[in-house]
Design an enzyme around this catalytic site. Structure first.
Site, PDB file in Angstrom:
ATOM      1  CG  ASN A 212      67.667  57.555  42.286  1.00 36.65           C
ATOM      2  OD1 ASN A 212      68.164  57.699  43.390  1.00 36.65           O
ATOM      3  ND2 ASN A 212      66.926  58.499  41.714  1.00 36.65           N
TER       4      ASN A 212
ATOM      5  CG  ASN B 143      74.093  57.387  31.576  1.00 29.87           C
ATOM      6  OD1 ASN B 143      74.129  57.924  30.478  1.00 29.87           O
ATOM      7  ND2 ASN B 143      75.077  56.644  32.033  1.00 29.87           N
TER       8      ASN B 143
ATOM      9  CD  GLU C 109      62.199  51.368  43.621  1.00 31.07           C
ATOM     10  OE1 GLU C 109      63.153  51.953  43.048  1.00 31.07           O
ATOM     11  OE2 GLU C 109      61.061  51.839  43.673  1.00 31.07           O
TER      12      GLU C 109
ATOM     13  CB  CYS D 180      60.817  49.105  40.444  1.00 34.50           C
ATOM     14  SG  CYS D 180      62.310  50.007  39.960  1.00 34.50           S
TER      15      CYS D 180
END
Ligand code: THU
Length: 138
Positions: free
Chosen positions: A48, A51, A61, A96
């Site tokens: 991952n 931000n 994923e 995901c």
């Protein structure tokens, strides 16, 4: 590792754990790693990447899946292993799951509470799903 490969579920979880250590998670402090085998046996990993504009975070994923497409042009996933360094099991989020569905993911492997691999057929974690074939129907 980029070669065509056959891996045990434990080895796939190990690859997910390794990449999770490179996760960029200054906000959640929740590192996740994913390792998938595409339809031709390639291993692809992702972590991952968060931000400061939180919504722009990309899950482990989906990072692995987009890399799979870019690197190999693959459109099928035989299996994906997911590890959260702070949670076992760490299940793929809803977004995901939908993206995994697009690429006909067959199996999801997570780490069980006892540390052993837990393998589920994809259908079990996303039943009654929407997929590309629905758009072909008239
Ligand atoms: N996360 C993933 O990478 N994959 C998932 O399926 C669940 C959530 C990440 C997103 C965010 O960086 C952190 O975990 C906390 O939600």
């Amino acid at each position: 590792m980029t070669s065509t490969t056959l891996m045990s579920d434990t080895a796939l979880l190990d690859a997910a754990r390794e990449v999770a250590h490179r996760a960029y998670v200054p906000y959640s402090h929740f590192p996740v790693g994913a390792a998938l085998i595409d339809g031709e046996g390639h291993l692809v990993t992702g972590c991952n990447v968060e931000n400061a504009a939180y919504g722009e975070t990309i899950c482990a994923e989906r990072n692995a899946i987009t890399t799979m497409v870019a690197q190999y042009g693959a459109q099928r996933i035989s299996a994906i292993a997911v590890i959260g360094l702070k949670a076992a099991p760490c299940w793929p989020c809803g977004a995901c799951r939908q993206v995994l569905r697009e690429f006909q993911c067959e199996r999801v492997i997570v780490e069980g509470p006892d540390g052993e691999p837990l393998s589920l057929p994809f259908e079990k974690i996303l039943p009654y799903s929407f997929g590309p074939e629905a758009l072909d129907e008239e």
